[in-house]
Write an enzyme that holds these catalytic residues in place. Sequence first.
Site, PDB file in Angstrom:
ATOM      1  N   ASP A  54      60.945  71.380  52.751  1.00  8.10           N
ATOM      2  CA  ASP A  54      61.650  70.293  52.068  1.00  8.10           C
ATOM      3  C   ASP A  54      60.910  69.784  50.843  1.00  8.10           C
ATOM      4  O   ASP A  54      59.728  70.054  50.643  1.00  8.10           O
ATOM      5  CB  ASP A  54      61.816  69.108  53.023  1.00  8.10           C
ATOM      6  N   LYS A 113      49.951  80.220  50.660  1.00  8.12           N
ATOM      7  CA  LYS A 113      49.615  79.929  49.258  1.00  8.12           C
ATOM      8  C   LYS A 113      48.093  79.937  49.146  1.00  8.12           C
ATOM      9  O   LYS A 113      47.461  78.881  49.067  1.00  8.12           O
ATOM     10  CB  LYS A 113      50.134  78.524  48.930  1.00  8.12           C
ATOM     11  N   VAL A 122      57.613  75.048  46.813  1.00  7.09           N
ATOM     12  CA  VAL A 122      58.761  75.803  47.297  1.00  7.09           C
ATOM     13  C   VAL A 122      59.555  75.005  48.331  1.00  7.09           C
ATOM     14  O   VAL A 122      58.991  74.203  49.085  1.00  7.09           O
ATOM     15  CB  VAL A 122      58.333  77.169  47.890  1.00  7.09           C
ATOM     16  N   LYS A 160      58.173  69.374  60.684  1.00  2.00           N
ATOM     17  CA  LYS A 160      59.532  69.867  60.829  1.00  2.00           C
ATOM     18  C   LYS A 160      59.703  71.249  60.206  1.00  2.00           C
ATOM     19  O   LYS A 160      60.646  71.974  60.526  1.00  2.00           O
ATOM     20  CB  LYS A 160      60.525  68.903  60.130  1.00  2.00           C
ATOM     21  N   GLY A 161      58.842  71.599  59.293  1.00  2.00           N
ATOM     22  CA  GLY A 161      59.080  72.724  58.386  1.00  2.00           C
ATOM     23  C   GLY A 161      59.330  74.068  59.026  1.00  2.00           C
ATOM     24  O   GLY A 161      59.973  74.929  58.437  1.00  2.00           O
ATOM     25  N   GLU A 169      53.818  78.214  61.699  1.00  2.00           N
ATOM     26  CA  GLU A 169      53.841  77.284  60.559  1.00  2.00           C
ATOM     27  C   GLU A 169      54.855  77.735  59.523  1.00  2.00           C
ATOM     28  O   GLU A 169      55.155  78.933  59.427  1.00  2.00           O
ATOM     29  CB  GLU A 169      52.455  77.288  59.883  1.00  2.00           C
ATOM     30  N   ASP A 170      55.341  76.809  58.712  1.00  2.00           N
ATOM     31  CA  ASP A 170      56.192  77.180  57.577  1.00  2.00           C
ATOM     32  C   ASP A 170      55.361  77.705  56.417  1.00  2.00           C
ATOM     33  O   ASP A 170      55.645  78.748  55.846  1.00  2.00           O
ATOM     34  CB  ASP A 170      57.074  76.000  57.135  1.00  2.00           C
ATOM     35  N   ARG A 195      65.972  71.606  53.211  1.00  2.00           N
ATOM     36  CA  ARG A 195      65.550  72.429  54.361  1.00  2.00           C
ATOM     37  C   ARG A 195      66.652  73.411  54.756  1.00  2.00           C
ATOM     38  O   ARG A 195      66.387  74.440  55.358  1.00  2.00           O
ATOM     39  CB  ARG A 195      65.241  71.547  55.574  1.00  2.00           C
TER      40      ARG A 195
HETATM   41  P1  IMP Z   1      48.415  72.080  54.172  1.00  2.00           P
HETATM   42  O1  IMP Z   1      47.860  71.187  55.253  1.00  2.00           O
HETATM   43  O2  IMP Z   1      48.008  71.612  52.794  1.00  2.00           O
HETATM   44  O3  IMP Z   1      48.116  73.544  54.379  1.00  2.00           O
HETATM   45  O4  IMP Z   1      49.962  71.885  54.141  1.00  2.00           O
HETATM   46  C1  IMP Z   1      50.741  72.144  55.187  1.00  2.00           C
HETATM   47  C2  IMP Z   1      52.078  71.458  55.102  1.00  2.00           C
HETATM   48  O5  IMP Z   1      52.376  70.903  53.817  1.00  2.00           O
HETATM   49  C3  IMP Z   1      53.138  72.475  55.351  1.00  2.00           C
HETATM   50  O6  IMP Z   1      53.345  72.663  56.737  1.00  2.00           O
HETATM   51  C4  IMP Z   1      54.314  71.897  54.625  1.00  2.00           C
HETATM   52  O7  IMP Z   1      55.013  71.002  55.451  1.00  2.00           O
HETATM   53  C5  IMP Z   1      53.717  71.149  53.444  1.00  2.00           C
HETATM   54  N1  IMP Z   1      53.752  71.953  52.212  1.00  2.00           N
HETATM   55  C6  IMP Z   1      52.728  72.560  51.584  1.00  2.00           C
HETATM   56  N2  IMP Z   1      53.141  73.220  50.485  1.00  2.00           N
HETATM   57  C7  IMP Z   1      54.481  73.046  50.426  1.00  2.00           C
HETATM   58  C8  IMP Z   1      55.510  73.514  49.519  1.00  2.00           C
HETATM   59  O8  IMP Z   1      55.295  74.235  48.535  1.00  2.00           O
HETATM   60  N3  IMP Z   1      56.782  73.107  49.827  1.00  2.00           N
HETATM   61  C9  IMP Z   1      57.093  72.336  50.894  1.00  2.00           C
HETATM   62  N4  IMP Z   1      56.166  71.895  51.766  1.00  2.00           N
HETATM   63  C10 IMP Z   1      54.871  72.236  51.528  1.00  2.00           C
END
Ligand code: IMP
Length: 175
Positions: free
Chosen positions: A155, A127, A149, A39-40, A95-96, A161
């Site tokens: 969220d 990040k 964040v 959803k992000g 992506e968010d 959100r």
């Molecule tokens: P990844 O697969 O670890 O790169 O994470 C991706 C997903 O995790 C993102 O699309 C977010 O939905 C969630 N996510 C990662 N870090 C954060 C954060 O700091 N705040 C909120 N959602 C996060």
Amino acid sequence: MPDHEILLDEATIRKRVADLGRQLSVDHPDGFVAVGVLKGSFVFLADLLRGVDLDVEVELIATMSYGDDTRSSGHVRLLMDLQRNIRDRHVLLVEDIVDTGRTLAYLLKLLEQRSPATLKTCTLLDKPSRREVDVAPDYVGFEVPDRFVVGYGLDHAGLYRNLPYIAALDEAVDA
Ligand code: IMP
């Protein structure tokens, strides 16, 4: 809402998102299919595409890697797939945030199997200090430090959100 620190205010986000929209328009003269990751990304996607001056189609895809926790489970699941075929299309995955990189790596692999003409990635937040798999988004709005964040689509446990800014919610981090 618990204690939080605003990292990126509305005006800063608006300006950078508009810049990204202009850059995408220059780089994709033939248009593209924007694939928003739910959803992000929904807030970012909506603002980003209003700054793109091209023929754009929108598709949505949903993954899940986090429960109500602030750390990734390490597993990515597909919750909702695209509606349309992306074969021979220029595709931009939106992506968010890219955190461990697992979601992006999973989606790149999934979409590449469908033979798009090109496949690029755009994330509002990156990040890089948390990366566990080697993926680098093509377009990045902002790099953020290793803090949890929320806001502008992101969220914690389903909340925040709707905040118009990006804030660090430090007490949510179970480091
Ligand atoms: P990844 O697969 O670890 O790169 O994470 C991706 C997903 O995790 C993102 O699309 C977010 O939905 C969630 N996510 C990662 N870090 C954060 C954060 O700091 N705040 C909120 N959602 C996060």
